[in-house]
Design a protein around this motif. Sequence first.
Motif, PDB file in Angstrom:
ATOM      1  N   ARG A  57      -1.197  11.702   9.818  1.00  0.00           N
ATOM      2  CA  ARG A  57      -1.730  12.148   8.535  1.00  0.00           C
ATOM      3  C   ARG A  57      -1.456  13.625   8.254  1.00  0.00           C
ATOM      4  O   ARG A  57      -0.327  14.042   8.257  1.00  0.00           O
ATOM      5  N   PHE A  84       1.953   4.574  11.380  1.00  0.00           N
ATOM      6  CA  PHE A  84       1.691   4.554   9.953  1.00  0.00           C
ATOM      7  C   PHE A  84       1.595   6.013   9.501  1.00  0.00           C
ATOM      8  O   PHE A  84       0.654   6.702   9.859  1.00  0.00           O
ATOM      9  N   ASN A  85       2.630   6.583   8.832  1.00  0.00           N
ATOM     10  CA  ASN A  85       3.776   5.938   8.240  1.00  0.00           C
ATOM     11  C   ASN A  85       4.759   5.451   9.308  1.00  0.00           C
ATOM     12  O   ASN A  85       4.661   5.819  10.468  1.00  0.00           O
ATOM     13  N   SER A  86       5.735   4.675   8.846  1.00  0.00           N
ATOM     14  CA  SER A  86       6.633   4.017   9.787  1.00  0.00           C
ATOM     15  C   SER A  86       7.850   4.849  10.182  1.00  0.00           C
ATOM     16  O   SER A  86       8.686   4.374  10.950  1.00  0.00           O
ATOM     17  N   GLY A  89      11.542   6.284   6.443  1.00  0.00           N
ATOM     18  CA  GLY A  89      11.868   6.683   5.083  1.00  0.00           C
ATOM     19  C   GLY A  89      13.158   7.490   5.038  1.00  0.00           C
ATOM     20  O   GLY A  89      13.672   7.942   6.068  1.00  0.00           O
ATOM     21  N   ASN A 175       1.903   1.253   0.994  1.00  0.00           N
ATOM     22  CA  ASN A 175       2.771   0.093   1.264  1.00  0.00           C
ATOM     23  C   ASN A 175       3.459  -0.390  -0.012  1.00  0.00           C
ATOM     24  O   ASN A 175       3.457  -1.583  -0.344  1.00  0.00           O
ATOM     25  N   MET A 215      10.827   2.379   2.698  1.00  0.00           N
ATOM     26  CA  MET A 215       9.989   2.583   3.875  1.00  0.00           C
ATOM     27  C   MET A 215       9.175   1.323   4.145  1.00  0.00           C
ATOM     28  O   MET A 215       8.592   0.746   3.228  1.00  0.00           O
ATOM     29  N   ARG A 217       6.310   0.758   5.876  1.00  0.00           N
ATOM     30  CA  ARG A 217       4.856   0.850   5.681  1.00  0.00           C
ATOM     31  C   ARG A 217       4.440   2.317   5.657  1.00  0.00           C
ATOM     32  O   ARG A 217       5.058   3.166   6.308  1.00  0.00           O
ATOM     33  N   GLY A 218       3.394   2.571   4.884  1.00  0.00           N
ATOM     34  CA  GLY A 218       2.882   3.926   4.835  1.00  0.00           C
ATOM     35  C   GLY A 218       2.483   4.345   3.435  1.00  0.00           C
ATOM     36  O   GLY A 218       2.476   3.555   2.492  1.00  0.00           O
ATOM     37  N   VAL A 220       3.227   6.996   0.343  1.00  0.00           N
ATOM     38  CA  VAL A 220       4.275   7.821  -0.251  1.00  0.00           C
ATOM     39  C   VAL A 220       3.719   8.475  -1.510  1.00  0.00           C
ATOM     40  O   VAL A 220       3.023   7.834  -2.294  1.00  0.00           O
ATOM     41  N   ASP A 239       7.266  11.346   2.092  1.00  0.00           N
ATOM     42  CA  ASP A 239       7.128  10.075   2.811  1.00  0.00           C
ATOM     43  C   ASP A 239       6.802  10.266   4.288  1.00  0.00           C
ATOM     44  O   ASP A 239       6.968   9.347   5.090  1.00  0.00           O
ATOM     45  N   ASN A 241       3.780  12.726   5.511  1.00  0.00           N
ATOM     46  CA  ASN A 241       2.331  12.910   5.635  1.00  0.00           C
ATOM     47  C   ASN A 241       1.756  13.491   4.338  1.00  0.00           C
ATOM     48  O   ASN A 241       1.210  14.596   4.347  1.00  0.00           O
TER      49      ASN A 241
END
Length: 268
Positions: A57, A84-86, A89, A175, A215, A217-218, A220, A239, A241
């Motif tokens: 984060r 998460f994020n993955s 990106g 997502n 991306m 998952r996450g 954006v 993409d 944090n």
Amino acid sequence: MKTILYVTDFYYEAKGRKYYEEDLFITSHLKEHFNILIGHPHQVLNYLDMADMLVFRNTGSVIGYQEYFNRFVTIAKEKNILTFNSFDGKADIKGKQYLLDLMDLDYPVIPTIDTLEDLNKLGDPSTFVLKLKNGADSIGMEFLTMEEVQKIDVKGRLIQPYLDFEYEVSFYYLNNSFQYALYAPNKDKRWDLIAYEATKDDLVFAEKFVHWNEMERGIVRIDACRLKNNSLLLVEVEDLNPFLSLDALSEPKRNTFLENFITVLKKL
């Protein structure tokens, strides 16, 4: 109950934003559904095996520990750590080169170059904006005249025209699903944000970049500026944090986002 390693830097200072308050707020809600471990981004490699998933984060810019961050991403992928994020990106996580790439693909982005030979592509602005290719949080940003620009070493930097826009607006996706939008009515106060009702055309614009980014998952954040002719141009695709500015949302919208966030994490 699953365990989350929540990676943040409570002491990171950013103009107009209190990262630690947002993360304390989020983790106070996540703890009702997950076991929460909180880790610092500079030490995260020591704790990768302690949780079921890692949530990356408000860690601030990674420019100060780029080598360590790159090693962390590589090891997380090698160990198949659920993040998460993955980290897959194509935008800010890899620097600002994508602005040049998107311009070449005729996406609606602020005109961007990285060589003085291409200055003619920027029109004839009175002021230019220089940004680091691997920068974030306005680190290394400069405002220069044409005379000043022609004397600089551009290596590692981008050049953009300074645009007389109406305001900046941000669209937040979870997502790849739109959640909310915020904007800064006073363009001189980028982080004095209030609620913004996104139109259908706004979302068509933002989702061009969400889909391009691919991306898995996450969260954006699509940042754009509104020009005087009412069109939008991309400022950046955050993409890695993105700060969420949850304190600018109404309580119902904030609660809805948190519920959606928790649901997404549970499904992982």
